[in-house]
Design a protein around this motif. Structure first.
Motif, PDB file in Angstrom:
ATOM      1  N   TRP A  58       5.525  49.085  39.360  1.00 37.16           N
ATOM      2  CA  TRP A  58       5.472  49.269  40.806  1.00 37.16           C
ATOM      3  C   TRP A  58       4.540  50.419  41.193  1.00 37.16           C
ATOM      4  O   TRP A  58       3.729  50.303  42.113  1.00 37.16           O
ATOM      5  CB  TRP A  58       6.871  49.504  41.365  1.00 37.16           C
ATOM      6  CG  TRP A  58       6.917  49.925  42.805  1.00 37.16           C
ATOM      7  CD1 TRP A  58       7.520  51.022  43.327  1.00 37.16           C
ATOM      8  CD2 TRP A  58       6.311  49.244  43.924  1.00 37.16           C
ATOM      9  NE1 TRP A  58       7.342  51.078  44.683  1.00 37.16           N
ATOM     10  CE2 TRP A  58       6.603  49.999  45.088  1.00 37.16           C
ATOM     11  CE3 TRP A  58       5.559  48.086  44.056  1.00 37.16           C
ATOM     12  CZ2 TRP A  58       6.181  49.638  46.345  1.00 37.16           C
ATOM     13  CZ3 TRP A  58       5.119  47.716  45.320  1.00 37.16           C
ATOM     14  CH2 TRP A  58       5.429  48.483  46.451  1.00 37.16           C
ATOM     15  N   VAL A  59       4.619  51.544  40.473  1.00 35.55           N
ATOM     16  CA  VAL A  59       3.716  52.664  40.749  1.00 35.55           C
ATOM     17  C   VAL A  59       2.264  52.225  40.572  1.00 35.55           C
ATOM     18  O   VAL A  59       1.397  52.552  41.381  1.00 35.55           O
ATOM     19  CB  VAL A  59       4.036  53.866  39.833  1.00 35.55           C
ATOM     20  CG1 VAL A  59       2.930  54.917  39.923  1.00 35.55           C
ATOM     21  CG2 VAL A  59       5.373  54.491  40.216  1.00 35.55           C
ATOM     22  N   THR A  60       2.003  51.470  39.527  1.00 38.55           N
ATOM     23  CA  THR A  60       0.642  51.004  39.259  1.00 38.55           C
ATOM     24  C   THR A  60       0.164  50.034  40.329  1.00 38.55           C
ATOM     25  O   THR A  60      -0.948  50.159  40.849  1.00 38.55           O
ATOM     26  CB  THR A  60       0.573  50.328  37.875  1.00 38.55           C
ATOM     27  OG1 THR A  60       0.973  51.260  36.871  1.00 38.55           O
ATOM     28  CG2 THR A  60      -0.838  49.832  37.578  1.00 38.55           C
ATOM     29  N   SER A  61       0.991  49.069  40.651  1.00 33.56           N
ATOM     30  CA  SER A  61       0.567  47.997  41.552  1.00 33.56           C
ATOM     31  C   SER A  61       0.677  48.360  43.022  1.00 33.56           C
ATOM     32  O   SER A  61       0.132  47.641  43.875  1.00 33.56           O
ATOM     33  CB  SER A  61       1.395  46.728  41.289  1.00 33.56           C
ATOM     34  OG  SER A  61       2.772  46.955  41.549  1.00 33.56           O
ATOM     35  N   SER A  62       1.334  49.467  43.359  1.00 34.22           N
ATOM     36  CA  SER A  62       1.507  49.834  44.773  1.00 34.22           C
ATOM     37  C   SER A  62       0.168  50.035  45.467  1.00 34.22           C
ATOM     38  O   SER A  62       0.027  49.770  46.664  1.00 34.22           O
ATOM     39  CB  SER A  62       2.360  51.101  44.899  1.00 34.22           C
ATOM     40  OG  SER A  62       1.763  52.189  44.200  1.00 34.22           O
TER      41      SER A  62
END
Length: 460
Positions: A58-62
């Motif tokens: 999620w942190v990466t794709s946010s």
């Protein structure tokens, strides 16, 4: 025959075109730099904020959530206020977004600022290629639009190298606490440079003419054409195309006569992403660690990937106006399918062969950069009619970032649940589907003006 290099060096109008393209492409550097920064920080962030596979996904794709928002507003906004103003806004978003990432005190705050940076990337990736296409001569338009992708790759290489230096010259504990902040913060300086460089570039002549500012548009055309006669001839061609498409809008874009070209742009953009390139960009160090490589080695391999991206993009820029868009896409699809299949086989081995794995991943990256990495952006920028180009490019770029989000969000989850080998086999299969699609649907556009492309494709 006079070479392009000779023309560029001696003809003022060509120097103007090149300068505009290079300044605009600095935004591509920021796209690559800020988008790639997660690759060197993901391991540190996982420890700092105690993130599981879903959390780090999620942190990466946010950032891609922001990209999708940026893409959604880029077309209508650039059609309303102009390409240049949107690019200036993009530079400001990069400055504040990167600063916020570097100062984040929690994963939640980091995510919000990554979304802000993503909005900037979404705006840049939609407007910059379109703007360069609108000021470029037909015979070298592919190369000039490709500057944005070249600078993107240079941005990737720069941040990979910076992250590798920071990781290797500090302790693991310091990197977990501070190293990732320094990596993010280095993106502020190029964003400031981009903002001030943009002040000196003109507005898109096609946008000016569309808005009824014919004299201003002609002034820009005189700067990017050999003489006033050629500029006036291009002015007449643009006005004729605009009059023919006077009804064009979102509803018209979905009409039968434009539906096919919208499908082509949408699918070319989508395939560029769902063949898995950002699984490599975002997670390269972690992929190599999975194969038993230590942190320093994984970072070094990632820098090598960044270098291959730059060199292969230069090859693509040399080929794109010679070989053509369609041929490069066909070659790239099959080559990527083979390289990704080989990557899956390397992971399937009982003891992964580090050299073999690196060779397969490098082969994939080289083929991607020489084909889909560059060509998709060019195709998206040039195939749509002037009247709907802003909205249509937004829709296609939305597909691109939607595919990026799917890959970035679920790659760690797929690796954890079905194995790295099977994940790369899926990417290989998608590449084969892309190969079939290009053969069946994608036309050749090299050497044609934007108005000729419109006439050839949209009036059949």
């Amino acid at each position: 025959m006079v070479s392009h290099a000779h023309i560029t060096a001696n003809v003022p109008w060509m120097r103007n075109v090149l300068l505009i393209s290079l300044v605009t492409a600095v935004g591509g550097f920021l796209f690559g730099f800020d988008n790639g920064s997660i690759s060197g920080t993901v391991g540190f962030l996982q420890h700092k904020f105690a993130l599981d596979a879903d959390g780090i996904g999620w942190v990466t794709s946010s950032i891609i959530v922001g990209c999708i928002i940026g893409v959604a507003i880029a077309g209508p906004l650039s059609d309303a206020v102009g390409r240049k103003k949107v690019l200036l806004l993009t530079a400001l978003i990069f400055i504040f977004g990167v600063l916020g990432q570097a100062l984040a005190t929690s994963a939640q705050i980091l995510v919000w600022f990554r979304i802000l940076v993503g909005i900037g990337i979404g705006l840049e990736t939609t407007v910059a290629p379109m703007y360069i296409a609108e000021v470029s001569p037909a015979r070298i338009r592919g190369r000039l639009v490709s500057f944005n992708q070249l600078f993107n790759c240079i941005g990737n290489l720069a941040i990979f190298a910076i992250a590798a230096m920071i990781a290797s010259h500090a302790s693991e504990a310091w990197n977990i606490e501070n190293g990732w902040r320094v990596i993010f913060a280095t993106g502020i300086a190029p964003a400031i440079v981009f903002f001030f460089l943009l002040i000196g570039v003109p507005e898109s002549p096609r946008w000016l003419i569309r808005k009824g500012r014919e004299q201003s548009g002609l002034q820009v055309l005189c700067k990017i054409n050999p003489d006033e006669g050629a500029a006036r001839e291009q002015l007449a061609t643009i006005k004729s195309a605009l009059q023919s498409d006077s009804r064009a809008g979102l509803r018209e874009l979905l009409a039968p006569r434009l539906r096919k070209v919208l499908a082509i742009g949408f699918c070319v953009a989508l395939f560029q992403q769902i063949t898995g390139i950002n699984a490599i960009f975002y997670y390269a160090p972690e992929i190599f660690k999975t194969a038993g490589v230590d942190t320093s080695g994984a970072m070094s391999f990632t820098v090598l990937i960044g270098l291959m991206l730059v060199l292969s993009t230069l090859v693509s820029m040399w080929l794109i106006d010679k070989v053509g868009r369609r041929s490069l896409l066909i070659f790239g699809s099959m080559g990527m399918a083979l390289a990704l299949g080989g990557t899956g086989l390397m992971f399937r081995a009982s003891e992964p062969n580090t050299t073999g794995l690196l060779a397969c991943i490098l082969a994939y990256v080289i083929i991607f950069a020489a084909s889909w990495g560059t060509v998709a952006w060019v195709v998206i920028a040039e195939i749509f009619p002037t009247q709907v180009r802003g909205v249509a490019v937004s829709i296609a770029t939305f597909a691109l970032w939607g595919g990026n989000f799917i890959v970035a969000r679920f790659f760690p989850v797929l690796v954890e649940n079905i194995s790295a080998a099977n994940t790369f086999f899926i990417f290989s299969g998608v590449s084969l589907v892309a190969w079939i699609f290009v053969i069946a649907m994608v036309p050749e556009t090299k050497g044609k003006t934007l108005e000729q492309i419109e006439d050839d494709i949209h009036r059949k």
